[in-house]
Design a protein around this motif. Structure first.
Motif, short mmCIF file in Angstrom:
data_model
loop_
_atom_site.label_atom_id
_atom_site.label_comp_id
_atom_site.label_asym_id
_atom_site.label_seq_id
_atom_site.Cartn_x
_atom_site.Cartn_y
_atom_site.Cartn_z
N ASN A 103 0.86 -1.19 0.00
CA ASN A 103 0.00 0.00 0.00
C ASN A 103 0.90 1.24 0.00
O ASN A 103 1.37 1.67 1.06
N HIS A 104 1.17 1.77 -1.19
CA HIS A 104 2.06 2.92 -1.29
C HIS A 104 1.45 4.17 -0.66
O HIS A 104 2.17 4.98 -0.06
N ILE A 108 3.05 6.82 2.02
CA ILE A 108 3.13 8.26 1.79
C ILE A 108 2.49 9.03 2.95
O ILE A 108 2.99 10.08 3.38
N ASN A 109 1.40 8.50 3.49
CA ASN A 109 0.75 9.15 4.63
C ASN A 109 1.67 9.19 5.85
O ASN A 109 1.70 10.19 6.58
N ARG A 110 2.40 8.12 6.08
CA ARG A 110 3.35 8.11 7.20
C ARG A 110 4.45 9.15 7.00
O ARG A 110 4.88 9.81 7.97
N ALA A 134 10.24 6.67 9.02
CA ALA A 134 8.86 6.69 8.51
C ALA A 134 8.76 5.93 7.18
O ALA A 134 7.71 5.37 6.87
N CYS A 135 9.82 5.93 6.42
CA CYS A 135 9.84 5.20 5.15
C CYS A 135 10.08 3.70 5.35
O CYS A 135 10.04 2.94 4.37
N GLY A 136 10.37 3.30 6.58
CA GLY A 136 10.66 1.89 6.84
C GLY A 136 12.07 1.50 6.48
O GLY A 136 12.34 0.32 6.23
N CYS A 137 12.98 2.47 6.46
CA CYS A 137 14.37 2.22 6.08
C CYS A 137 15.28 2.37 7.29
O CYS A 137 14.92 3.02 8.29
N GLY A 155 20.06 22.74 1.18
CA GLY A 155 20.30 22.60 2.61
C GLY A 155 19.13 22.00 3.36
O GLY A 155 19.21 21.79 4.57
N PHE A 156 18.03 21.76 2.69
CA PHE A 156 16.87 21.14 3.32
C PHE A 156 16.06 20.42 2.25
O PHE A 156 16.28 20.61 1.05
N VAL A 157 15.10 19.60 2.69
CA VAL A 157 14.22 18.85 1.79
C VAL A 157 12.78 19.15 2.19
O VAL A 157 12.40 18.94 3.34
N SER A 158 11.99 19.63 1.25
CA SER A 158 10.57 19.89 1.52
C SER A 158 9.77 18.62 1.38
O SER A 158 10.21 17.64 0.75
N VAL A 159 8.60 18.63 1.97
CA VAL A 159 7.76 17.44 1.93
C VAL A 159 7.35 17.10 0.50
O VAL A 159 7.28 15.92 0.12
#
Length: 530
Positions: A103-104, A108-110, A134-137, A155-159
């Motif tokens: 269930n992708h 994504i919700n997590r 959260a990605c299970g990694c 310098g950052f990652v947006s959602v």
């Protein structure tokens, strides 16, 4: 020329040409006759097939009230004329077997929930650990995730950017190995090169609790990272191409070992790849040989290793480029620190599969994949000369050869292959016999029944390299501690003081190691500037 078909004899054109051929006329061309004969035969076959099909397609009314079964001849003809379509299910999934139950959207919700806990829903490298979980990694996938989502540029990652990257990954990659390669490799690359591991390992150095003491010695970050990368490729890159493929990554224990970093605070307990004690041993051994401290050693420097235990002929083979990997070209007469890592592990653990291949390449002078009797004698000659110089009577080559053939039991008489050495489980004795005099004499003095017992023992035990690194680390720390006490003149105080707790001893050992390495690195930098 005999023509059996009566219908063929009735063809007037062919009969005329046959008459000309019988008379021996020169203007009749055999090729022309053969072409016409071929066309005629094809027409006859086609007419027969049409007649048979017409018989099969007779209406039911003309046949009668009771249908007659088709003869086997008719069934076979139908099977020949009807094309068969066989549906073979797909069995090869280079990026993992897709999971139809996955269930992708739930994943994504997590991820969105995890980003909700981050300010402005923008995660930096230190907050990417929550996103990785959260990605299970595993936790230490966070640096590759950060880079793959474009975090190094801003310098950052947006959602939004992360979810876009993760959706693409989930649609293309279906197991841990393919996901890891997707995150770490260059765009449109399906394999990993050495420089791809640098961001991952730099993050381990910066954040792992077992390496906090390295924060005060940033000059050693690159040395440690180089050592770990070489150990990864030494174990994982079984093809010697300098590029780790998905298949090689799946067959190795690297991803499992990387996941252990999250659970184990003492990085020295993870002896595969990441142990700092192993790095310390390797770097100190290299430092002792690198007399001018330019991070390169020559043949003379390498011959001094372990009191000139290795023969000059095998060292010449190492510097000849016989053990270079991929497209790397070895600089003439120089060995880098990265190449020394391969040499040291191969020298101290000749049971390892990569080590067996390493020394086989060195001994295979003509590169034909077989060790001939000439090649064995070439390396044993120097061993005999060195034993005679020490006053030891060497075993004649013919007698030694009989021993080695009994030891290896090659499939082909008089030819030893790489497969033979891997199968016999005695490759370390075989190699030491031909180019390491000290270990060869140790094997000769050892009980042969004890050697056979070691071979037959299948219980998991520390490898020869793990034992060597542990012993050498204790010796090096003891030497540094003694030198420090001599410089401070604190022998009397040390005897009068109370016993030191083990935890303080460990901290003191780390400080000794760091101060020793820092001193060496300072000399190295001054040498580079000159």
């Amino acid at each position: 020329m005999m023509i059996k078909e009566t219908s063929l004899r009735r063809d007037p054109d062919l009969r005329g040409e046959l008459a000309f051929l019988a008379k021996g006329c020169d203007f009749v061309l055999p090729s022309r006759f053969k072409k016409r004969l071929k066309i005629f035969q094809q027409t006859q076959v086609q007419n027969k097939q049409e007649k048979k099909l017409g018989t099969l397609l007779v209406p039911a009314a003309s046949v009668g009230s009771s249908p007659q079964p088709l003869s086997p001849l008719h069934v076979n003809n139908v099977a020949v004329n009807v094309p068969l379509s066989i549906n073979i299910p797909r069995f090869y999934y280079p990026k993992g077997l897709p999971d139809a139950c996955a269930n992708h959207e739930q994943a994504i919700n997590r991820i969105e929930t995890a980003f909700m806990e981050v300010e402005d829903q923008k995660a930096d490298i230190y907050e990417m650990g929550k996103i990785a979980k959260a990605c299970g990694c595993p936790f230490y996938w966070k640096a590759p995730m950060f880079s793959a989502a474009g975090g190094e540029r801003t310098g950052f990652v947006s959602v939004h950017s992360f979810i876009a990257m993760w959706r693409k990954l989930l649609s293309n990659c279906h197991d841990d190995a393919s996901k890891f390669v997707y995150l770490l490799a260059k765009p449109n690359y399906s394999c990993l090169e050495q420089e791809d591991f640098i961001p991952l390992l730099q993050d381990v150095v910066d954040t792992h609790p077992g390496l906090t003491f390295l924060k005060d010695a940033p000059e050693f970050h690159s040395r440690y990272i180089t050592t770990v990368i070489q150990r990864i490729f030494y174990t994982v890159n079984r093809s010697w191409t300098g590029k780790i493929t998905l298949t090689e990554l799946r067959k190795s224990n690297f991803l499992q070992t990387l996941a252990l970093l999250e659970e184990e605070e003492d990085i020295n307990q993870i002896t595969d790849y990441f142990s700092y004690e192993h790095f310390y041993v390797i770097y100190c051994k290299f430092w002792e040989l690198d007399s001018d401290h330019d991070l390169y050693i020559n043949q003379t420097d390498l011959s001094r290793y372990n009191d000139q235990a290795s023969s000059n002929r095998i060292i010449e083979r190492i510097f000849s480029g016989a053990v270079t990997r991929g497209n790397v070209v070895q600089k003439e007469g120089r060995m880098s620190y990265a190449d020394f890592v391969w040499f040291l592990i191969s020298e101290e653990d000749k049971r390892n599969l990569t080590s067996i291949e390493y020394w086989f390449r060195c001994m295979d002078l003509d590169g034909d994949g077989v060790l001939s009797m000439y090649e064995l004698e070439y390396f044993y000659e120097e061993q005999c000369e060195r034993m005679e110089a020490m006053g030891i009577e060497p075993l004649p080559f013919h007698d030694l050869l009989c021993q080695m053939l009994d030891l290896v039991k090659p499939e082909l008489d008089g030819k030893i292959t790489l497969r033979d050495l891997k199968r016999c489980r005695m490759a370390h004795i075989f190699y030491d016999t031909f180019f390491n005099l000290e270990k060869y004499l140790d094997h000769e003095q050892r009980d042969p029944f004890a050697v056979q017992k070691d071979v037959e023992n299948d219980n998991p035990e520390p490898s020869d390299w793990d034992r060597y690194a542990a012993e050498e680390y204790e010796i090096l720390v003891a030497e540094e501690s003694a030198n420090e006490q001599l410089q401070e003149g604190s022998f009397e105080e040390y005897e009068a003081d109370e016993p030191v707790p083990p935890s303080e001893l460990g901290n003191k050992g780390d400080k000794i190691v760091i101060s020793s390495l820092s001193e060496k690195c300072g000399k190295l930098h001054s040498g580079d500037e000159e």
